[in-house]
Design an enzyme around this catalytic site. Structure first.
Site, PDB file in Angstrom:
ATOM      1  N   LYS A   1      35.338  35.952  24.042  1.00 27.64           N
ATOM      2  CA  LYS A   1      35.735  36.441  25.195  1.00 27.64           C
ATOM      3  C   LYS A   1      37.180  36.913  25.048  1.00 27.64           C
ATOM      4  O   LYS A   1      37.970  36.603  24.015  1.00 27.64           O
ATOM      5  CB  LYS A   1      35.922  35.138  26.103  1.00 27.64           C
ATOM      6  CG  LYS A   1      36.531  35.391  27.568  1.00 27.64           C
ATOM      7  CD  LYS A   1      35.992  34.456  28.476  1.00 27.64           C
ATOM      8  CE  LYS A   1      36.505  34.741  29.925  1.00 27.64           C
ATOM      9  NZ  LYS A   1      36.236  36.439  30.362  1.00 27.64           N
TER      10      LYS A   1
ATOM     11  N   ILE B   1      35.338  38.144  36.548  1.00 32.97           N
ATOM     12  CA  ILE B   1      35.818  36.941  36.155  1.00 32.97           C
ATOM     13  C   ILE B   1      37.630  37.383  36.074  1.00 32.97           C
ATOM     14  O   ILE B   1      38.470  36.498  36.325  1.00 32.97           O
ATOM     15  CB  ILE B   1      35.635  36.809  34.451  1.00 32.97           C
ATOM     16  CG1 ILE B   1      33.956  36.595  34.590  1.00 32.97           C
ATOM     17  CG2 ILE B   1      36.292  35.434  34.082  1.00 32.97           C
ATOM     18  CD1 ILE B   1      33.515  35.453  35.545  1.00 32.97           C
TER      19      ILE B   1
ATOM     20  N   LEU C   1      39.310  38.683  33.149  1.00 36.67           N
ATOM     21  CA  LEU C   1      39.755  38.301  31.981  1.00 36.67           C
ATOM     22  C   LEU C   1      40.774  37.026  31.741  1.00 36.67           C
ATOM     23  O   LEU C   1      41.705  36.844  30.998  1.00 36.67           O
ATOM     24  CB  LEU C   1      40.975  39.618  31.476  1.00 36.67           C
ATOM     25  CG  LEU C   1      40.255  40.855  31.159  1.00 36.67           C
ATOM     26  CD1 LEU C   1      41.217  42.034  30.808  1.00 36.67           C
ATOM     27  CD2 LEU C   1      39.025  40.881  30.295  1.00 36.67           C
TER      28      LEU C   1
ATOM     29  N   CYS D   1      37.000  47.213  30.736  1.00 34.83           N
ATOM     30  CA  CYS D   1      36.870  46.111  31.485  1.00 34.83           C
ATOM     31  C   CYS D   1      36.873  46.555  33.090  1.00 34.83           C
ATOM     32  O   CYS D   1      38.079  47.251  33.536  1.00 34.83           O
ATOM     33  CB  CYS D   1      37.940  44.849  31.345  1.00 34.83           C
ATOM     34  SG  CYS D   1      37.414  43.713  32.676  1.00 34.83           S
TER      35      CYS D   1
ATOM     36  N   LYS E   1      35.141  49.359  22.302  1.00 34.78           N
ATOM     37  CA  LYS E   1      34.191  49.007  23.394  1.00 34.78           C
ATOM     38  C   LYS E   1      34.234  50.160  24.328  1.00 34.78           C
ATOM     39  O   LYS E   1      35.375  49.862  25.313  1.00 34.78           O
ATOM     40  CB  LYS E   1      34.105  47.554  23.776  1.00 34.78           C
ATOM     41  CG  LYS E   1      33.130  47.346  24.763  1.00 34.78           C
ATOM     42  CD  LYS E   1      32.792  45.722  24.926  1.00 34.78           C
ATOM     43  CE  LYS E   1      31.640  45.322  25.761  1.00 34.78           C
ATOM     44  NZ  LYS E   1      31.313  43.854  25.832  1.00 34.78           N
TER      45      LYS E   1
ATOM     46  N   ASN F   1      29.917  48.446  28.086  1.00 32.73           N
ATOM     47  CA  ASN F   1      30.361  47.294  28.859  1.00 32.73           C
ATOM     48  C   ASN F   1      29.832  47.597  30.056  1.00 32.73           C
ATOM     49  O   ASN F   1      28.912  48.269  30.394  1.00 32.73           O
ATOM     50  CB  ASN F   1      31.945  47.616  29.078  1.00 32.73           C
ATOM     51  CG  ASN F   1      32.812  46.376  29.258  1.00 32.73           C
ATOM     52  OD1 ASN F   1      32.233  45.491  30.025  1.00 32.73           O
ATOM     53  ND2 ASN F   1      33.819  46.068  28.777  1.00 32.73           N
TER      54      ASN F   1
ATOM     55  N   GLY G   1      23.573  45.858  26.462  1.00 36.13           N
ATOM     56  CA  GLY G   1      23.136  45.972  27.977  1.00 36.13           C
ATOM     57  C   GLY G   1      22.051  45.546  28.289  1.00 36.13           C
ATOM     58  O   GLY G   1      20.777  46.146  28.040  1.00 36.13           O
ATOM     59  N   GLY G   2      21.876  44.125  28.566  1.00 35.97           N
ATOM     60  CA  GLY G   2      20.857  43.717  29.343  1.00 35.97           C
ATOM     61  C   GLY G   2      19.776  43.283  28.040  1.00 35.97           C
ATOM     62  O   GLY G   2      18.173  43.111  28.416  1.00 35.97           O
TER      63      GLY G   2
END
Lengths: 266, 308
Positions: free
Chosen positions: B49, B75, B77, B134, B169, B196, B247-248
């Site tokens: 994380k 969330i 971060l 993010c 990322k 992301n 991604g999924g």
């Protein structure tokens, strides 16, 4: 490992929009403590995608059975109505921190709102067979008498039992928190245990603070992982103005003093 | 291991991975949360994380909401800050014996540089994943990832400082993700992660308010997979860096889509919430696919797409 498979033995409609599920699940029946929950996968497909958390309503360790009470609130829980006996669920659990039991010979006041009765039935069940000598007085509120779901299971495990409905169709007319205020004024409750809708819990916490009676609540929040990793199920913590606690891990049962009630979303 | 067992190992930015399957940042905590449910030592790498310089409280709840074949999260971060991460989270992570990739995020270039200095030399950190994407925090994160010049300046500063490989990322919330990936490559990135989450929103029509406390959130899960596969495909045509596709991804078949269009490794994210052992199931599924197709090394499948 806190996961298991559970076979649906019996499903019945406990009230309009509510299902009582009896599942065979030896591991969880043996290990679960009152107030803990299971994180249940309702479909192997993508709808719904995420698991759904349910409080455990009761366990029967010798019969290897657990009971869940499910309110249909969306498409995920709506699937339950289509599941036949013999359906096998994949579940994580028992998860979370449950109720801290009263001390010997205390009087416990249990306050349930609607489907929030489930974890309190488990608590009342545990107290009724314990040798703590706890006197259990329970208050159960709902909008209507039909929504007093599983009230006989609850009442049968308590020493005293009072109901309240908003429309007056059963018991006293009014909110269960109005009955709670009167009970706290009487002054013989040593601690309060509550579960119900967010608005009810806010009022329960306020009243217990006013009367200085220790209180635990079982809380709900949208949840993804259930194991403490995603931080999705956060609720405001009293530790600091921006702190949060996780319902899945630090909860779902909290002392009301652990929660920043003024920061709860109305 | 028999002679017929396929070789799942891949090399990425100088890291030797036993297999190409990683956890995706933010979906696997700091590893230990999932230890009761799977053998974490089997992962190709664990991506943590996000870690920031100072502790972050995160966004007001509700923070997650299910959407069709996916979920939104905001969330924000939430993390204990870099020093607490190194003291408390890193030692148990090291015990898994797999490469640890630490995702870092910050508000200013200087924040990232200080994080890179501190973390790239910490015992047990194999690489950094720079989160410039993010969507859930204002004026940081995605701010860098939507401007190629800012991306280049940030990546160059981190690459100069970091003793460990730098993985960037990328955000899908841009007009041209290829432009961003080229900028990151030229600035010295060692690898790219994509994608992301996609910025999204969901409404409670009865209450006439957003479902999420932070109004908008990042969309993840199978719903975004075709977008992610397309972006990996496009980037793979234009850059020479190794790519980590995500991604999924729910299954090995999903992971293979990314590998075939050019990903050297894959990240498994939302699937962990559905099935905690998703990563090891994907690893086993990749081995099964290689056996079934007579492929000796999974690395042979990277970019092996035909018919385009």
């Amino acid at each position: 490992m806190p996961r298991a498979v559970a076979e649906l033995l019996h499903r019945e409609q406990a009230a309009p929009g509510h299902y009582l599920l009896q599942l065979r699940c030896p591991e969880i029946a043996a290990d679960a403590k009152p107030g803990q929950f299971v994180h249940l996968r309702l479909s192997e497909g993508l709808e719904p995608l995420l698991r759904r958390p349910f409080s455990i309503m009761r366990t029967e360790p010798r019969e290897e059975r657990i009971w869940l009470l499910v309110q249909v609130v969306g498409s995920g829980t709506g699937l339950i109505a289509t599941h036949d006996e013999g359906t096998v669920y994949d579940l994580l659990g028992p998860l979370g921190r449950g109720w801290r039991l009263p001390r010997a010979n205390e009087t416990a006041l249990l306050v349930a709102g609607g489907v929030g009765v489930a974890p309190l039935i488990f608590l009342a069940d545990a107290l009724s067979v314990s040798d703590l000598g706890v006197y259990v007085r329970s208050l159960f509120g709902a909008a209507t008498n039909e929504a007093l779901v599983c009230w006989t299971e609850f009442a049968g495990r308590c020493n005293e039992f009072t109901t309240a409905t908003e429309d007056g169709s059963a018991g006293e007319q009014g909110l269960v928190t109005e009955v709670l205020a009167r009970e706290l004024e009487r002054g013989d409750a040593d601690r309060v245990y509550a579960c119900g809708p967010p608005g009810m819990l806010v009022e329960v916490a306020r009243l217990c603070a006013e009367y200085d009676v220790p209180c635990q609540v079982s809380m709900e929040q949208w949840m993804a992982c259930g194991v403490g990793a995603c931080l999705g199920c956060a609720v405001p913590s009293a530790k600091g103005p921006q702190e949060y606690v996780r319902v899945c891990t630090e909860g779902p049962v909290f002392d009301t003093t652990e929660i920043a009630w003024d920061r709860m979303r109305p | 291991m028999s002679a017929m067992e396929p070789d799942l190992s891949v090399e990425l930015a100088g890291l030797k991975l036993a297999n190409p399957v990683m956890s995706a940042s933010g979906t696997f905590g700091y590893g230990t949360e999932y230890a009761p449910y799977l053998d974490c030592s089997r992962l190709g790498a664990i991506v943590t994380k996000a870690v920031t310089l100072e502790a972050r409280a995160g966004n007001p709840p509700p923070r997650v909401r299910e959407t069709p074949a996916g979920m939104l999260n905001s969330i924000g971060l939430q993390n204990p800050g870099v020093e607490a991460f190194i003291a408390e989270k890193l030692p148990p992570l090291r015990e898994f014996g797999v490469p640890i990739i630490v995702n870092i995020s910050g508000q200013r270039i200087e924040d990232f540089v200080r994080l890179a200095e501190r973390l790239s030399q910490a015992d047990g950190v194999s690489a950094l994943e720079v989160n410039i994407s993010c969507p859930n925090v204002e004026h940081e994160g995605m701010f860098f990832g939507t401007d190629p010049e800012l991306t280049a300046r940030l990546v160059a500063a981190i690459a100069e400082t970091s003793a460990a490989p730098v993985i960037v990322k990328l955000s899908p919330n841009v007009t041209d993700i290829v432009e961003m990936s080229v900028a990151a490559q030229q600035a010295g990135a060692d690898a790219l992660s994509l994608i992301n989450t996609l910025l999204g929103m969901s409404i409670d029509v009865e209450a006439r308010r957003p479902h999420l406390g932070n109004v908008t959130g990042g969309l993840s899960g199978p719903a975004i997979r075709p977008v992610a596969v397309r972006m990996v495909y496009e980037v793979a045509q234009e850059v020479d860096l190794p790519l980590i596709g995500m991604g999924g991804i729910m299954t090995a078949r999903d992971a293979l889509e990314f590998i075939l269009v050019g990903a050297t490794a894959v990240g498994v994210g939302t699937a962990n919430f559905v099935e905690p052992a998703s990563t090891v199931r994907v690893i086993d599924g990749l081995a099964e696919y290689c056996r079934r197709h007579g492929v000796p090394r999974v690395a042979d499948l990277v970019g092996a797409l035909e018919g385009t």
